[in-house]
Design an enzyme around this catalytic site. Structure first.
Site, short mmCIF file in Angstrom:
data_model
loop_
_atom_site.label_atom_id
_atom_site.label_comp_id
_atom_site.label_asym_id
_atom_site.label_seq_id
_atom_site.Cartn_x
_atom_site.Cartn_y
_atom_site.Cartn_z
N HIS A 67 0.87 -1.18 0.00
CA HIS A 67 0.00 0.00 0.00
C HIS A 67 0.90 1.23 0.00
O HIS A 67 1.54 1.53 1.01
CB HIS A 67 -0.89 -0.08 1.25
CG HIS A 67 -1.78 1.10 1.46
ND1 HIS A 67 -2.48 1.29 2.65
CD2 HIS A 67 -2.09 2.16 0.67
CE1 HIS A 67 -3.19 2.40 2.56
NE2 HIS A 67 -2.96 2.95 1.38
N MET A 138 -10.20 2.90 1.86
CA MET A 138 -9.72 3.24 3.20
C MET A 138 -10.90 3.52 4.13
O MET A 138 -11.79 4.30 3.79
CB MET A 138 -8.82 4.49 3.16
CG MET A 138 -7.49 4.31 2.45
SD MET A 138 -6.49 2.94 3.05
CE MET A 138 -6.23 3.39 4.76
C1 DX5 Z 1 -3.16 3.19 7.82
C2 DX5 Z 1 -2.65 1.95 7.15
C3 DX5 Z 1 -3.29 0.73 7.63
C4 DX5 Z 1 -3.05 0.45 9.10
C5 DX5 Z 1 -4.20 -0.33 9.62
O1 DX5 Z 1 -2.57 4.27 7.26
O2 DX5 Z 1 -2.87 2.02 5.76
O3 DX5 Z 1 -2.94 -0.41 6.85
O4 DX5 Z 1 -1.87 -0.23 9.33
O5 DX5 Z 1 -4.06 -0.43 10.98
P1 DX5 Z 1 -5.27 -0.78 11.96
O6 DX5 Z 1 -5.76 -2.13 11.56
O7 DX5 Z 1 -4.63 -0.74 13.29
O8 DX5 Z 1 -6.31 0.28 11.75
ZN ZN Z 2 -2.67 0.14 4.59
#
Ligand code: DX5
Ligand code: ZN
Length: 221
Positions: A67, A138
């Protein structure tokens, strides 16, 4: 790429002093490893880059879902491929030409996907979903783990699912941010089939049990 529900632990929540151990523990139980690359510019945070991905690649055969929370993702395609990445997802918010990016990713030997932030409407990405192996929606504002799921993105997941089905497209619909068994069910009901979870897996007392709990919640085997 569709099939049963896919669980993708986010490396961002692992113990950076023991990444290989943390990944080895869950490897046999998950589908992807979600690798959050941040540039301190597109998002106000830095995570890790190629040396870490390359080192981890030597320890695991997992599919690396990278990502790219960066302003210029295309410049990272070749380095990511060299480091052992499998899929790159690029934010629509920084993509002047997703079609060209998709071509560049495939030339580099990578699978390709697009990402939309909570504030970006599905319509912005709709014409480009046909280019994607995966569409990432997201469910938090990107940059940090451990945030709460934003339920207002659920209709967007529904719109994505409707689009993918009505156009007969192969793209997985992945959701990222604040995923727990309870929020994963809501995302699944809206149409998601791939679930990123950082905190809920790596910060759980038993990450393997946490993966199983998530999988049971979304109805995977
Ligand atoms: C946020 C990231 C996510 C994050 C998710 O910017 O893209 O992948 O690591 O973490 P949790 O599951 O803790 O929300
Ligand atoms: Zn992510």
């Amino acid at each position: 790429m569709k099939g049963p529900a896919k669980i993708a632990p986010s490396l961002l929540a692992a113990d950076f002093g023991h990444l290989a151990d943390d990944v080895a523990r869950i490897e046999a139980h998950v589908d992807f490893l979600h690798v959050d690359v941040m540039d301190g510019h597109f998002v106000p945070n830095l995570s890790f880059g190629m040396p870490v991905i390359e080192s981890l690649r030597k320890t695991t055969g997992l599919y690396f879902d990278c990502h790219l929370m960066v302003t210029n993702p295309v410049s990272l395609f070749e380095p990511i491929k060299q480091a052992g990445g499998n899929l790159v997802t690029c934010h629509m918010e920084v993509m002047p030409d997703p079609s060209a990016a998709a071509v560049r990713a495939r030339e580099a030997g990578l699978d390709f996907g697009l990402v939309i932030n909570p504030a970006t409407p599905f319509e912005a990405v709709a014409p480009f979903v046909e280019l994607c192996d995966l569409l990432l929606v997201m469910s938090v504002v990107p940059g940090f783990g451990g945030q709460g799921f934003i339920p207002e993105v659920l209709p967007k997941i529904e719109a994505a699912k409707k689009w993918v089905d009505s156009h007969g497209l192969p793209a997985d619909i992945e959701v990222d941010g604040g995923i727990t068994p309870a929020t994963a069910v809501r995302a699944r009901d809206a149409g998601a089939n791939a679930f990123v979870a950082g905190t809920a897996i790596f910060r759980a007392p038993d990450p393997v049990a946490a993966v199983a709990e998530l999988r049971t919640a979304v109805g995977g085997e």
